[in-house]
Design a protein around this motif. Structure first.
Motif, PDB file in Angstrom:
ATOM      1  N   GLU A  57       0.798  -1.276   0.013  1.00 61.57           N
ATOM      2  CA  GLU A  57       0.087   0.059  -0.062  1.00 61.57           C
ATOM      3  C   GLU A  57       0.922   1.084  -0.084  1.00 61.57           C
ATOM      4  N   GLU A  58       0.613   2.393  -0.755  1.00 59.68           N
ATOM      5  CA  GLU A  58       1.192   3.392  -0.864  1.00 59.68           C
ATOM      6  C   GLU A  58       0.669   4.264   0.333  1.00 59.68           C
ATOM      7  N   ASN A 105      -3.336   8.229  -4.384  1.00 54.34           N
ATOM      8  CA  ASN A 105      -4.431   8.241  -3.534  1.00 54.34           C
ATOM      9  C   ASN A 105      -4.763   9.295  -2.797  1.00 54.34           C
ATOM     10  N   ASP A 106      -5.972   9.688  -2.386  1.00 56.74           N
ATOM     11  CA  ASP A 106      -6.257  10.958  -1.466  1.00 56.74           C
ATOM     12  C   ASP A 106      -5.773  10.482  -0.059  1.00 56.74           C
ATOM     13  N   ASN A 107      -5.574   9.274   0.397  1.00 55.77           N
ATOM     14  CA  ASN A 107      -5.618   9.191   1.658  1.00 55.77           C
ATOM     15  C   ASN A 107      -3.996   9.176   2.136  1.00 55.77           C
TER      16      ASN A 107
END
Length: 474
Positions: free
Chosen positions: A125-126, A174-176
């Motif tokens: 996960e980034e 990704n926004d998160n």
């Protein structure tokens, strides 16, 4: 996995420590390497890489000393051409650290070699982007600095690159993802940074003007270049030190922390043409100092003001400080490339006085006393406001003249040796710096208003002019 932001407020600079399975990296370290070495030791970790987001202008990075002491590999992005051993990565190169990976994203714009580092956890996960000076919280890196080092670059060309980097490399993430920038509010590397030092990319897309998708490239370039003030003069020299290399910090500190007797200090003053820098608090300095000394107090943005007001990084400097503060002063000067401190006055100013040497002082008055003077003699007072133009424009004492400390040298011809001048800033730190410079240049009658503009305004006895934004006519 551990991610730690190591923030240094006086420089508004953030370095980062990342550790996984006994391997660690440091991103954009400050000049002193020991804190990072000690941090890794607490985890029984080995520092594997030192990642540099770009050749910094506002501080001298500790990447060279840190790599030499730990065996770590220095990593830069594409186009970087340092004069020492380093790994020049390509766009999207990945580096394994324990169970995590770090991917380099080449994001030119602030500088040509500017790069961000994307952290990918053990699950693929980034999770975080170490954005250097490409993306700040509520701002982006100014694109006008590299042109002071590379002649054929223009700020418009770099701003164009920055637009592409943001749109093509960062905004698709990704926004998160958590954004970890290299600087926060107070740094001169941007113009409108937030006091917050982290945020999510999704929130930045909503609030950061530079990530507004409605902006065309031409509009972006105009927006990002509007309102930039000239950078401090030491910036290009720090870039060159970071590019070419520098003397070991250990040697700089050894030289700068040599204790000099009053006689040795006095001889050094005359034989080396050294600048005498007194780093005590403003209120202490005002009561007595060595004639000709310049006051820049350690309690403020010391290193930034040293870099702004002392044009020659090679200038010999003799130090006067409170006992025990000498090494801190030398270290903080070295962070911005001032490596030529040649010693300090043993026993400080008290030793100078006890030796019956000549002294000087700056007259100070309270805000209340100033208010009474202004009330009865305002047309006769020469009031000098050394705050930034933006601060003065927002609100100021009616009749005051704005001479920002950053550009005080430009106003020297306006001062008359025998006139009386009342100086103030926001709280007293900058006005004492200005007073010491003016006194050293032969301006005799200077009166500093204790507590500055905030204290003066609080008296409610002085006329304050406030800037009112003109109404748009429809």
């Amino acid at each position: 996995m551990k991610v730690e932001q190591i923030y240094t407020g006086c420089l508004a600079e953030a370095a980062y420590y990342i550790e996984s399975e006994g391997e660690a990296v440091v991103i954009d370290p400050l000049r002193e390497s020991q804190p990072y070495i000690e941090r890794a030791a607490r985890d029984n970790a080995k520092i594997k890489y030192v990642f540099e987001t770009h050749f910094h202008a506002d501080f001298v990075s500790g990447h060279i000393d840190l790599a030499q002491k730990t065996g770590a590999t220095i990593v830069f992005g594409p186009t970087a051409k340092p004069s020492y051993e380093a790994y020049i990565a390509q766009d999207n190169d990945e580096f394994q650290i324990g169970k995590v990976r770090i991917r380099l994203l080449h994001t030119p714009g602030h500088t040509l070699e500017s790069s961000c580092y994307l952290l990918i956890d053990e699950h693929g996960e980034e999770v975080a982007l170490f954005s250097g000076d490409t993306l700040f919280i509520n701002d982006v890196g100014r694109p006008d600095l590299a042109q002071h080092v590379i002649a054929d670059l223009t700020q418009e060309k770099l701003a164009s690159y920055l637009f592409d980097s943001l749109r093509n490399k960062i905004m698709p993430l990704n926004d998160n993802i958590i954004i970890y920038p290299n600087h926060g509010a107070g740094s001169a590397c941007g113009k409108n940074m937030s006091k917050e030092t982290t945020d999510t990319l999704g929130h930045q897309k909503k609030v950061n003007y530079a990530l507004d998708t409605s902006l065309t490239k031409e509009q972006f370039i105009k927006e990002v270049l509007t309102g930039l003030v000239p950078p401090p003069g030491y910036f290009p020299f720090n870039v060159l030190m970071n590019l070419r290399g520098y003397e070991s910090l250990d040697k700089v500190i050894d030289r700068g922390t040599r204790a000099l007797s009053v006689l040795e200090f006095e001889v050094a003053m005359h034989e080396t043409e050294a600048l005498v820098l007194d780093v005590r608090k403003a209120e202490t300095f005002a009561k007595g100092f060595v004639p000709g000394a310049i006051n820049i107090g350690l309690e403020g943005q010391f290193a930034t003001w040293v870099g702004t007001l002392i044009p020659d990084l090679k200038q010999p400097i003799l130090l006067i400080s409170d006992t025990g503060k000498e090494e801190e002063a030398v270290l903080r000067m070295a962070r911005v490339g001032y490596d030529n401190c040649i010693g300090f006055l043993k026993g400080g100013f008290e030793a100078w006085k006890q030796a019956d040497k000549e002294t000087d002082k700056i007259e100070t008055i309270s805000a209340e006393t100033f208010a009474e003077l202004w009330k009865n003699h305002k047309k006769e007072l020469d009031v000098i406001d050394v705050r930034k133009k933006s601060e003065h424009d927002a609100e100021h004492i009616i009749g005051s003249e704005n001479m920002p400390l950053d550009f005080l040298n430009n106003y020297m011809a306006q001062f008359k040796p025998d006139k009386i001048y009342y100086l103030h800033c926001a709280g007293g730190y900058r006005s004492m710096i200005a007073a010491s410079i003016l006194k050293a240049r032969g301006v005799k009658h200077l009166i500093d208003v204790t507590g500055g503009f905030s204290a003066i305004k609080a008296t409610n006895k002085v006329g304050i002019s406030e800037y009112i934004c003109p109404t748009t006519l429809l």
